[in-house]
Design an enzyme around this catalytic site. Structure first.
Site, PDB file in Angstrom:
ATOM      1  N   ASP A 173       0.869  -1.082  -0.049  1.00  0.00           N
ATOM      2  CA  ASP A 173       0.108  -0.076  -0.044  1.00  0.00           C
ATOM      3  C   ASP A 173       1.003   1.217  -0.038  1.00  0.00           C
ATOM      4  O   ASP A 173       1.593   1.455   0.838  1.00  0.00           O
ATOM      5  CB  ASP A 173      -0.814   0.046   1.288  1.00  0.00           C
ATOM      6  CG  ASP A 173      -1.543  -1.187   1.461  1.00  0.00           C
ATOM      7  OD1 ASP A 173      -1.067  -2.230   1.012  1.00  0.00           O
ATOM      8  OD2 ASP A 173      -2.773  -1.154   1.673  1.00  0.00           O
ATOM      9  N   GLU A 181      -4.238   1.611  -2.849  1.00  0.00           N
ATOM     10  CA  GLU A 181      -5.360   2.069  -2.178  1.00  0.00           C
ATOM     11  C   GLU A 181      -5.203   3.338  -1.173  1.00  0.00           C
ATOM     12  O   GLU A 181      -6.335   4.131  -0.855  1.00  0.00           O
ATOM     13  CB  GLU A 181      -5.984   1.113  -1.473  1.00  0.00           C
ATOM     14  CG  GLU A 181      -5.411   0.545  -0.115  1.00  0.00           C
ATOM     15  CD  GLU A 181      -6.293   0.234   0.841  1.00  0.00           C
ATOM     16  OE1 GLU A 181      -7.376  -0.234   0.560  1.00  0.00           O
ATOM     17  OE2 GLU A 181      -5.860   0.149   2.039  1.00  0.00           O
ATOM     18  N   ASN A 182      -4.211   3.486  -0.705  1.00  0.00           N
ATOM     19  CA  ASN A 182      -4.075   4.679   0.149  1.00  0.00           C
ATOM     20  C   ASN A 182      -3.239   5.964  -0.585  1.00  0.00           C
ATOM     21  O   ASN A 182      -2.477   6.723   0.401  1.00  0.00           O
ATOM     22  CB  ASN A 182      -3.419   4.343   1.497  1.00  0.00           C
ATOM     23  CG  ASN A 182      -3.776   3.180   2.179  1.00  0.00           C
ATOM     24  OD1 ASN A 182      -3.520   1.957   1.965  1.00  0.00           O
ATOM     25  ND2 ASN A 182      -5.151   3.389   2.603  1.00  0.00           N
ATOM     26  N   HIS A 197     -10.254   0.861   0.334  1.00  0.00           N
ATOM     27  CA  HIS A 197     -10.275   2.302   0.230  1.00  0.00           C
ATOM     28  C   HIS A 197     -10.509   2.445  -1.348  1.00  0.00           C
ATOM     29  O   HIS A 197     -10.410   3.733  -1.685  1.00  0.00           O
ATOM     30  CB  HIS A 197      -9.285   2.918   0.845  1.00  0.00           C
ATOM     31  CG  HIS A 197      -9.143   3.077   2.289  1.00  0.00           C
ATOM     32  ND1 HIS A 197      -9.862   3.759   2.962  1.00  0.00           N
ATOM     33  CD2 HIS A 197      -8.420   2.463   2.991  1.00  0.00           C
ATOM     34  CE1 HIS A 197      -9.731   3.573   4.180  1.00  0.00           C
ATOM     35  NE2 HIS A 197      -8.651   2.778   4.472  1.00  0.00           N
ATOM     36  N   HIS A 208      -6.285  -8.468   0.217  1.00  0.00           N
ATOM     37  CA  HIS A 208      -6.293  -7.127   1.072  1.00  0.00           C
ATOM     38  C   HIS A 208      -7.019  -7.459   2.230  1.00  0.00           C
ATOM     39  O   HIS A 208      -8.358  -7.585   2.330  1.00  0.00           O
ATOM     40  CB  HIS A 208      -6.823  -6.242   0.107  1.00  0.00           C
ATOM     41  CG  HIS A 208      -6.606  -4.774   0.641  1.00  0.00           C
ATOM     42  ND1 HIS A 208      -5.426  -4.330   0.580  1.00  0.00           N
ATOM     43  CD2 HIS A 208      -7.300  -4.102   1.574  1.00  0.00           C
ATOM     44  CE1 HIS A 208      -5.403  -2.897   1.378  1.00  0.00           C
ATOM     45  NE2 HIS A 208      -6.567  -3.072   1.781  1.00  0.00           N
ATOM     46  N   HIS A 267      -2.783  -4.473   3.347  1.00  0.00           N
ATOM     47  CA  HIS A 267      -3.847  -3.809   4.189  1.00  0.00           C
ATOM     48  C   HIS A 267      -3.182  -3.567   5.659  1.00  0.00           C
ATOM     49  O   HIS A 267      -3.773  -2.403   6.001  1.00  0.00           O
ATOM     50  CB  HIS A 267      -5.222  -4.492   4.297  1.00  0.00           C
ATOM     51  CG  HIS A 267      -6.259  -4.069   4.999  1.00  0.00           C
ATOM     52  ND1 HIS A 267      -6.727  -2.704   4.874  1.00  0.00           N
ATOM     53  CD2 HIS A 267      -6.605  -4.365   6.330  1.00  0.00           C
ATOM     54  CE1 HIS A 267      -7.689  -2.418   6.007  1.00  0.00           C
ATOM     55  NE2 HIS A 267      -7.476  -3.514   6.774  1.00  0.00           N
ATOM     56  N   HIS A 324      -0.123  -2.918   6.384  1.00  0.00           N
ATOM     57  CA  HIS A 324       0.821  -1.856   6.280  1.00  0.00           C
ATOM     58  C   HIS A 324       2.107  -1.857   7.224  1.00  0.00           C
ATOM     59  O   HIS A 324       2.832  -1.422   7.579  1.00  0.00           O
ATOM     60  CB  HIS A 324       0.377  -0.209   6.652  1.00  0.00           C
ATOM     61  CG  HIS A 324      -0.712   0.380   5.801  1.00  0.00           C
ATOM     62  ND1 HIS A 324      -0.975   1.474   5.859  1.00  0.00           N
ATOM     63  CD2 HIS A 324      -1.696  -0.553   5.195  1.00  0.00           C
ATOM     64  CE1 HIS A 324      -2.080   1.863   4.952  1.00  0.00           C
ATOM     65  NE2 HIS A 324      -2.328   0.463   4.442  1.00  0.00           N
TER      66      HIS A 324
HETATM   67 FE   LIG Z   1      -4.217   0.314   3.167  1.00  0.00          FE
HETATM   68 FE   LIG Z   2      -6.740  -1.401   3.329  1.00  0.00          FE
END
Ligand SMILES: [Fe+2]
Ligand SMILES: [Fe+2]
Length: 271
Positions: free
Chosen positions: A8, A39-40, A68, A153, A178, A180
């Site tokens: 991510d 996604e982030n 996200h 994820h 997900h 991180h």
């Molecule tokens: Fe994430």
């Molecule tokens: Fe996520």
């Protein structure tokens, strides 16, 4: 096939590190395929089309998403025009975009990339196991594709491990995203599939999973609305996994973690 998967990308710190370093990293590793979870990327929440374009320009071949996916609304009408950006395959039928993409390399080799969301400790969604099964059956490894990468994820390590073992021998790589936080369990499973519970993030690790640590910590101390979360802005560590596969079987012959820049201990694949 030489495959680099990066976790991510969080905020400007993650985006800047990725776009600055990916071109050289891709050639240093002689990577044939680069997959990035985006996604982030937009201030911690979602992905804007111009950010995806910048990732492709830097050398990404496929950008995956997660819970996200739709935080930046511009992506909803745009995703159907850009098949290299994939959202979770187990969203309900009728959701914009697709849950997988078959990348075709310059030499004709093909790689399936699938994104799915876990269900433990996450918003309700369709079955990720049957979603992956359908994708794998549609694109059999060693026949219609030379490699297959599954981005799971998910929050729970158990669910990700179960996904790895469920598709061991049927795909090249099952990698989690997900949380991180990179895990140290990268391995080749008994059936030949590379696996890592979480790739970690491309972001500033002087943070609470990429967000500024003060406000993010305060959320756990008192149950009142606090200031809005914002990404930490220090130097990012690019985190991910590097896999080498056999083009005949599609299975992994080597696996190594990548941690580059920022605060984390450094790891550069030598396979
Ligand atoms: Fe994430
Ligand atoms: Fe996520």
């Amino acid at each position: 096939m030489r495959i680099l998967f990066l976790g991510d990308v969080v905020g400007r710190s993650g985006r800047d590190a990725l776009t600055a370093q990916l071109p050289e990293l891709k050639s240093r590793l002689r990577a044939d395929l680069v997959v990035v979870n985006g996604e982030n990327a937009s201030h911690g929440f979602g992905l804007a089309p111009e950010m995806a374009r910048a990732f492709f320009t830097a050398g990404a071949d496929v950008v995956s998403l997660g819970n996200h996916s739709w935080d930046r609304k511009e992506i909803i009408p745009w995703i159907d025009q850009e098949p290299r950006v994939i959202r979770p395959a187990n969203y309900p039928p009728g959701t914009p975009g697709k849950g997988s993409f078959v990348a075709v390399l310059g030499d004709g080799r093909k790689a399936l990339v699938v994104n799915v969301l876990g269900r433990l400790f996450m918003e309700p969604v369709d079955d990720p196991f049957r979603a992956v099964q359908a994708e794998v059956q549609a694109h059999p490894l060693g026949k219609s594709v030379q490699a297959a990468i599954i981005d799971v994820h998910a929050e729970a390590s158990s669910e990700k491990a179960a996904m790895g073992h469920s598709f061991d021998g049927l795909v090249s790589l099952v990698v989690g995203t997900h949380t991180h936080t990179p895990t140290a369990d990268h391995q080749i499973l008994a059936g030949g599939t590379a696996y890592m519970t979480d790739a970690g993030m491309c972001g500033d690790y002087d943070s609470v999973i990429g967000m500024q640590k003060g406000a993010a910590s305060l959320r756990f101390w008192r149950k009142v609305p606090t200031e809005k979360l914002a990404p930490a802005e220090g130097d990012a560590t690019l985190c991910g996994i590097f896999v080498v596969t056999d083009d005949t079987t599609g299975l992994a012959t080597g696996v190594a973690p990548l941690r580059l820049g920022g605060r984390l201990s450094q790891a550069m694949p030598t396979i």
